[in-house]
Design a protein around this motif. Sequence first.
Motif, PDB file in Angstrom:
ATOM      1  N   PRO A  65      12.990   4.545 -17.268  1.00 52.26           N
ATOM      2  CA  PRO A  65      14.447   4.438 -17.144  1.00 52.26           C
ATOM      3  C   PRO A  65      15.009   3.093 -17.573  1.00 52.26           C
ATOM      4  O   PRO A  65      16.109   3.028 -18.141  1.00 52.26           O
ATOM      5  CB  PRO A  65      14.687   4.687 -15.647  1.00 52.26           C
ATOM      6  CG  PRO A  65      13.535   5.541 -15.222  1.00 52.26           C
ATOM      7  CD  PRO A  65      12.364   5.083 -16.044  1.00 52.26           C
ATOM      8  N   ASP A  66      14.281   2.000 -17.341  1.00 50.27           N
ATOM      9  CA  ASP A  66      14.774   0.681 -17.755  1.00 50.27           C
ATOM     10  C   ASP A  66      14.923   0.593 -19.272  1.00 50.27           C
ATOM     11  O   ASP A  66      15.884   0.001 -19.777  1.00 50.27           O
ATOM     12  CB  ASP A  66      13.824  -0.421 -17.270  1.00 50.27           C
ATOM     13  CG  ASP A  66      13.914  -0.672 -15.772  1.00 50.27           C
ATOM     14  OD1 ASP A  66      14.706   0.021 -15.096  1.00 50.27           O
ATOM     15  OD2 ASP A  66      13.182  -1.557 -15.274  1.00 50.27           O
ATOM     16  N   LEU A  67      13.972   1.165 -19.992  1.00 52.88           N
ATOM     17  CA  LEU A  67      14.040   1.124 -21.454  1.00 52.88           C
ATOM     18  C   LEU A  67      15.186   1.990 -21.965  1.00 52.88           C
ATOM     19  O   LEU A  67      15.927   1.578 -22.875  1.00 52.88           O
ATOM     20  CB  LEU A  67      12.718   1.592 -22.069  1.00 52.88           C
ATOM     21  CG  LEU A  67      12.698   1.712 -23.594  1.00 52.88           C
ATOM     22  CD1 LEU A  67      12.947   0.362 -24.260  1.00 52.88           C
ATOM     23  CD2 LEU A  67      11.393   2.315 -24.085  1.00 52.88           C
ATOM     24  N   ILE A  68      15.357   3.170 -21.414  1.00 52.34           N
ATOM     25  CA  ILE A  68      16.437   4.050 -21.871  1.00 52.34           C
ATOM     26  C   ILE A  68      17.791   3.396 -21.615  1.00 52.34           C
ATOM     27  O   ILE A  68      18.681   3.422 -22.479  1.00 52.34           O
ATOM     28  CB  ILE A  68      16.347   5.420 -21.173  1.00 52.34           C
ATOM     29  CG1 ILE A  68      14.990   6.084 -21.468  1.00 52.34           C
ATOM     30  CG2 ILE A  68      17.495   6.312 -21.608  1.00 52.34           C
ATOM     31  CD1 ILE A  68      14.685   6.267 -22.943  1.00 52.34           C
ATOM     32  N   GLN A  69      17.944   2.766 -20.461  1.00 53.10           N
ATOM     33  CA  GLN A  69      19.204   2.072 -20.163  1.00 53.10           C
ATOM     34  C   GLN A  69      19.438   0.923 -21.134  1.00 53.10           C
ATOM     35  O   GLN A  69      20.553   0.710 -21.620  1.00 53.10           O
ATOM     36  CB  GLN A  69      19.172   1.558 -18.717  1.00 53.10           C
ATOM     37  CG  GLN A  69      20.466   0.925 -18.231  1.00 53.10           C
ATOM     38  CD  GLN A  69      20.555  -0.571 -18.557  1.00 53.10           C
ATOM     39  OE1 GLN A  69      19.541  -1.262 -18.617  1.00 53.10           O
ATOM     40  NE2 GLN A  69      21.770  -1.051 -18.797  1.00 53.10           N
ATOM     41  N   TYR A  70      18.381   0.205 -21.456  1.00 52.39           N
ATOM     42  CA  TYR A  70      18.488  -0.895 -22.416  1.00 52.39           C
ATOM     43  C   TYR A  70      18.926  -0.382 -23.783  1.00 52.39           C
ATOM     44  O   TYR A  70      19.825  -0.956 -24.417  1.00 52.39           O
ATOM     45  CB  TYR A  70      17.146  -1.613 -22.517  1.00 52.39           C
ATOM     46  CG  TYR A  70      16.984  -2.448 -23.770  1.00 52.39           C
ATOM     47  CD1 TYR A  70      17.467  -3.754 -23.830  1.00 52.39           C
ATOM     48  CD2 TYR A  70      16.349  -1.935 -24.907  1.00 52.39           C
ATOM     49  CE1 TYR A  70      17.331  -4.520 -24.984  1.00 52.39           C
ATOM     50  CE2 TYR A  70      16.211  -2.682 -26.056  1.00 52.39           C
ATOM     51  CZ  TYR A  70      16.699  -3.978 -26.087  1.00 52.39           C
ATOM     52  OH  TYR A  70      16.577  -4.722 -27.236  1.00 52.39           O
ATOM     53  N   LEU A  71      18.304   0.688 -24.259  1.00 52.25           N
ATOM     54  CA  LEU A  71      18.629   1.221 -25.581  1.00 52.25           C
ATOM     55  C   LEU A  71      20.079   1.706 -25.642  1.00 52.25           C
ATOM     56  O   LEU A  71      20.778   1.473 -26.638  1.00 52.25           O
ATOM     57  CB  LEU A  71      17.679   2.360 -25.940  1.00 52.25           C
ATOM     58  CG  LEU A  71      16.224   1.974 -26.207  1.00 52.25           C
ATOM     59  CD1 LEU A  71      15.351   3.224 -26.341  1.00 52.25           C
ATOM     60  CD2 LEU A  71      16.096   1.105 -27.454  1.00 52.25           C
ATOM     61  N   GLU A  72      20.533   2.384 -24.609  1.00 49.26           N
ATOM     62  CA  GLU A  72      21.910   2.871 -24.599  1.00 49.26           C
ATOM     63  C   GLU A  72      22.905   1.712 -24.588  1.00 49.26           C
ATOM     64  O   GLU A  72      23.916   1.741 -25.299  1.00 49.26           O
ATOM     65  CB  GLU A  72      22.121   3.791 -23.395  1.00 49.26           C
ATOM     66  CG  GLU A  72      21.350   5.096 -23.491  1.00 49.26           C
ATOM     67  CD  GLU A  72      21.553   5.998 -22.285  1.00 49.26           C
ATOM     68  OE1 GLU A  72      22.203   5.546 -21.306  1.00 49.26           O
ATOM     69  OE2 GLU A  72      21.078   7.149 -22.315  1.00 49.26           O
ATOM     70  N   THR A  73      22.609   0.691 -23.801  1.00 51.44           N
ATOM     71  CA  THR A  73      23.497  -0.473 -23.745  1.00 51.44           C
ATOM     72  C   THR A  73      23.543  -1.191 -25.086  1.00 51.44           C
ATOM     73  O   THR A  73      24.618  -1.580 -25.563  1.00 51.44           O
ATOM     74  CB  THR A  73      23.033  -1.444 -22.644  1.00 51.44           C
ATOM     75  OG1 THR A  73      23.058  -0.766 -21.377  1.00 51.44           O
ATOM     76  CG2 THR A  73      23.927  -2.671 -22.575  1.00 51.44           C
TER      77      THR A  73
END
Length: 315
Positions: free
Chosen positions: A99-107
């Motif tokens: 989840p941390d990576l997905i949030q980073y990519l979206e941001t």
Amino acid sequence: MPRRITTLATLALSAVLGLGAAHAQDTASQEARKRAANTAAFPDAARALFSQQTTPANLQARAIGNYARGCLAGAVAMQVDGPSWQVMRRNRNRNWGHPDLIQYLETLAQAVPRINGWPGILIGDISQPRGGPMITGHASHQIGLDADIWLTPMPRQRVDAQQRENMPATNMARSDWMDVNPNAWTHGHTQLIRAAAADPRVERILVNPAIKVALCRESGADRRWLHKVRPIWGHNYHFHVRMACPAGMASCRPQEPPNFGDGCGEELTGWLARQHKAMFAPKKPRLGPPRKVKPKPPMSLDALPPECRQVLVAR
């Protein structure tokens, strides 16, 4: 870990053909045939077992093991379409991550129009639904903390399903592979990679040595982010983001932090020389019959952390 130098001949051929090393232009049927052949040859290999999983493990989100020998629990999917991103090669089902990576990519994607004026970014491989080794394409990307971002800007028009499987990425390397191609590279690429590296959770960004040359030249006075950007074979069509292990996650084994300064001196010169030699040096004539090399068996499930067995069988 860097790929073997012998793969560079393949990279050179891919450049001539306009094909990406990490984004080979396989159709869905070709991917399926590769998967079936590898599974039949090594049915108990970790890569066969993990590639068969189509849904995530319903467990607490954890990156387990290290980037090239591990698995992923509680993965979440990167949505295939966002306001400023599109996921490519959807049939691979590799748009899963911690989840941390997905949030980073979206941001990051949402900030791209402001960063460099692109409509958005094209997202390549992240991880499989439960991580683990892949049958094709990567040694790492196993614990949901690695992602490939294409160096081709997202088109203003939505890319349809067929294009997402077959659209070629853009080779950024010059024909001699000692610098970027000025007809393909723009300062917007530097701005994007700088922004990607700025997040303190990012541990490394991997690019081709030719791209590192451009980043060193265009970095300006603020060079603090350059130490995260390391040269490696391939990566001339995309850049690879690697996040550090989330704080307090004992199951995740971190990589040794970069410790070579900004990497724009002797280290980079050495990478350029080795890459150029591997790709363009005349081949030595073979003496005698070719040697038969027994293929190395693929990684077994026993080679992964024990928790990965639970990840495989979880509902």
